[in-house]
Write an enzyme that holds these catalytic residues in place. Structure first.
Site, PDB file in Angstrom:
ATOM      1  N   GLU A 256       0.380  -1.099  -0.453  1.00  0.00           N
ATOM      2  CA  GLU A 256      -0.120   0.429  -0.285  1.00  0.00           C
ATOM      3  C   GLU A 256       0.932   1.611   0.091  1.00  0.00           C
ATOM      4  O   GLU A 256       2.049   1.445   1.045  1.00  0.00           O
ATOM      5  CB  GLU A 256      -1.295  -0.363   1.324  1.00  0.00           C
ATOM      6  CG  GLU A 256      -2.062  -0.662   1.052  1.00  0.00           C
ATOM      7  CD  GLU A 256      -3.008  -0.274   0.338  1.00  0.00           C
ATOM      8  OE1 GLU A 256      -2.920   1.319  -0.504  1.00  0.00           O
ATOM      9  OE2 GLU A 256      -3.599  -0.972  -0.238  1.00  0.00           O
ATOM     10  N   CYS A 290      -2.731   7.907   4.252  1.00  0.00           N
ATOM     11  CA  CYS A 290      -2.564   7.708   2.396  1.00  0.00           C
ATOM     12  C   CYS A 290      -4.103   7.692   1.727  1.00  0.00           C
ATOM     13  O   CYS A 290      -3.826   8.736   0.947  1.00  0.00           O
ATOM     14  CB  CYS A 290      -2.235   6.860   1.960  1.00  0.00           C
ATOM     15  SG  CYS A 290      -2.773   5.139   2.552  1.00  0.00           S
TER      16      CYS A 290
HETATM   17  C1  UN1 Z   1      -7.363   5.269   7.302  1.00  0.00           C
HETATM   18  O1  UN1 Z   1      -7.879   6.202   6.453  1.00  0.00           O
HETATM   19  O2  UN1 Z   1      -8.195   5.511   8.182  1.00  0.00           O
HETATM   20  O3  UN1 Z   1      -1.864   4.512   5.555  1.00  0.00           O
HETATM   21  C2  UN1 Z   1      -5.857   4.380   7.128  1.00  0.00           C
HETATM   22  C3  UN1 Z   1      -2.196   5.444   5.244  1.00  0.00           C
HETATM   23  C4  UN1 Z   1      -3.420   4.065   5.140  1.00  0.00           C
HETATM   24  C5  UN1 Z   1      -4.295   3.987   6.092  1.00  0.00           C
HETATM   25  C6  UN1 Z   1      -5.228   4.945   5.805  1.00  0.00           C
HETATM   26  N1  UN1 Z   1      -3.067   2.804   4.866  1.00  0.00           N
HETATM   27  O4  UN1 Z   1      -2.745   5.907   5.914  1.00  0.00           O
END
Ligand code: UN1
Length: 494
Positions: A256, A290
């Site tokens: 991710e 993210c």
């Molecule tokens: C969220 O939006 O609560 O690293 C989770 C990040 C994402 C997770 C977001 N993989 O911000």
């Protein structure tokens, strides 16, 4: 109100290697508070290569026993760990806020969220473990069964120090894998807390190792010959390099990475609630998600009204000590992150069509020594690097669109495709957004961030690589199917 009872004594950091808490013999690891970088949160030493070898050997050794441990026993351990997290949500959430910089309520909320995730995967242990197909041959049945993959390397970022590790480690363990985990060096304390919760819950030795190491150790973990699969969340640059390594090794990898998520406010939107959602998406966790809203597209007829509402509210956001309950936003994670984000905004000011609508300049009070950034809204009239570059901070870029088609084109611009939000009650616009926007997560009338534990999460385009995370979708990465043709022998039954 500052939390008087919060204990600011320096915590000690240790790695967990094959069931043994080790002080570490590598370089010093100093964990400082981003709100006041002179203040040490926790201290210890980094793990070394020998710790990595021991952790992987321990995970290999533990794997056959863990994989055959009955599902309800594995599930119960996850459940007990969830109870530990819930019981300590306040002190550990405060430590999270102190260490990472998100405000206290978000820190506590994240620890509770991690508990929910563990509970979800405790329950998943009771779900079917495969499918049965008819066979074209009489007397035969074809089973497709899900088996654990083996030793999983888990590499996690700073911004959700406990929730992201939980949504990787819980399915990994729940489906019968063993784990070697390398968290971000910026948030080692919360990593230790999650490992403590699992150990206290009765996780057998070796099933989870935690290595407090630097990026180089993370790279060695990913390449280690004893590792079977790699799951990663973090920056695009590191993710791509891990993907390349895993490609060379033919090793399954899930990554991710970045996002540049747009909120699209259409002309019929209910402006006040839309503004609150955009605000939350852009500035909670100081924009360090993210999934954060880092760009905004407003349809021309409501642009002036919406931007007036938004910039007024952004300018009033209370930015300060994350442990002070009156703060709405804390610092970013480090002085380095603060300076990089500031430089990227400053560089824009000399470009045509670039204007600061609010924020942009540094604090000149006592916040200047911390990693604080003023929440910033940038107006862009033409194509600009800031429209597609991820800054990972409290900076929202805005463009105006003539109509829905232009709005969606701007929202889809660039290489990322994690999430988007559309504010409208027009069913045709909702349908068009669902069909056209190339994202992994789409919100209608809610902010771009957020991920419930029971549904798939992950991006489109270059935001992600490999199977989705969370929900049942996690099974795809954390298990491998085996197709079994079952036929009784022709010997007559006695
Ligand atoms: C969220 O939006 O609560 O690293 C989770 C990040 C994402 C997770 C977001 N993989 O911000």
């Amino acid at each position: 109100m500052t939390i008087g009872a919060f204990d600011r004594s320096v915590r000690s950091l240790r790695s967990l290697v094959a069931g043994e808490w080790r002080d570490g013999e590598g370089d010093e690891l100093l964990d400082v508070s981003p709100a006041s970088p002179g203040e040490t949160v926790a201290a210890g030493r980094l793990a070394r290569n020998s710790d990595l070898d021991d952790a992987v050997a321990g995970a290999r050794d533990a794997f056959p026993r863990w994989a055959t441990t009955p599902h309800h026993v594995r599930g119960r351990i996850l459940e007990r760990a969830a109870d530990v997290l819930d019981a300590r949500a306040v002190p550990w959430g405060e430590e999270l806020s102190w260490e990472e910089g998100k405000v206290r309520a978000e820190g506590i909320g994240e620890v509770r969220r991690a508990a929910e995730i563990l509970r979800f995967y405790a329950g998943e242990a009771f779900r079917p473990v495969g499918e049965v197909f008819a066979s074209p041959r009489p007397g035969e049945q074809i089973q497709v069964i899900h088996r654990p993959v083996g030793v999983t390397a888990v590499v996690t970022p700073f911004n959700f120090p406990v929730a992201i590790p939980a949504w990787k480690i819980a399915p990994a363990l729940g489906y019968g894998n063993t784990v070697v985990w390398k968290p971000s060096g910026l948030v080692p304390l919360l990593a230790v807390r999650l490992a403590e919760a699992l150990v206290e819950a009765g996780l057998p030795d070796g099933v989870l190792s935690l290595l407090l190491g630097d990026g180089a150790l993370g790279g060695q973990l990913v390449e280690h010959p004893g590792v079977d699969a790699v799951t990663f969340t973090g920056s695009t640059a590191v993710g791509r390099s891990l993907i390349a390594t895993c490609g060379r090794l033919a090793r399954p990898v899930q990554a991710e990475m970045g996002g540049k998520n747009a909120s699209v406010v259409l002309a019929d939107a209910d402006l006040e609630p839309a503004m609150e959602e955009v605000l939350a998406g852009a500035f909670r966790s100081a924009g360090q998600k993210c999934t954060a809203t880092s760009r905004l597209v407003v349809e021309e007829p409501v642009a002036d009204a919406f931007l007036a509402l938004l910039t007024e509210r952004v300018a009033q956001l209370r930015v300060g000590d994350p442990l002070d309950d009156s703060s709405e936003m804390g610092p970013v994670v480090s002085l380095r992150a603060r300076d990089e984000i500031r430089r990227a905004v400053d560089a824009g000011t000399s470009r045509p069509g670039f204007s600061i609508l609010t924020g942009g300049h540094p604090y000149d009070d006592d916040r200047r020594t911390g990693a604080f950034l003023r929440p910033t809204v940038v107006g862009l009239d033409v194509d600009d690097p800031l429209w597609c570059e991820e800054l990972f901070g409290p900076v929202l870029s805005v463009r105006r669109a003539r109509d829905i088609q232009e709005a969606f084109r701007l929202a889809d611009d660039g290489d990322f495709g994690l999430s988007a939000a559309v504010f409208t009650d027009d069913l045709r616009a909702v349908t068009a957004a669902t069909e056209q926007l190339d994202v992994g997560v789409l919100h209608i009338n809610s902010e771009t961030a957020g991920a419930d534990p029971h549904v798939p999460f992950g991006g489109a385009k270059q935001s992600a690589y490999g199977p989705k995370e969370q929900g049942r979708a996690a099974r795809e990465f954390f298990t491998r199917t085996k197709t079994v043709y079952v036929r009784a022998s022709e010997r007559r039954a006695r």
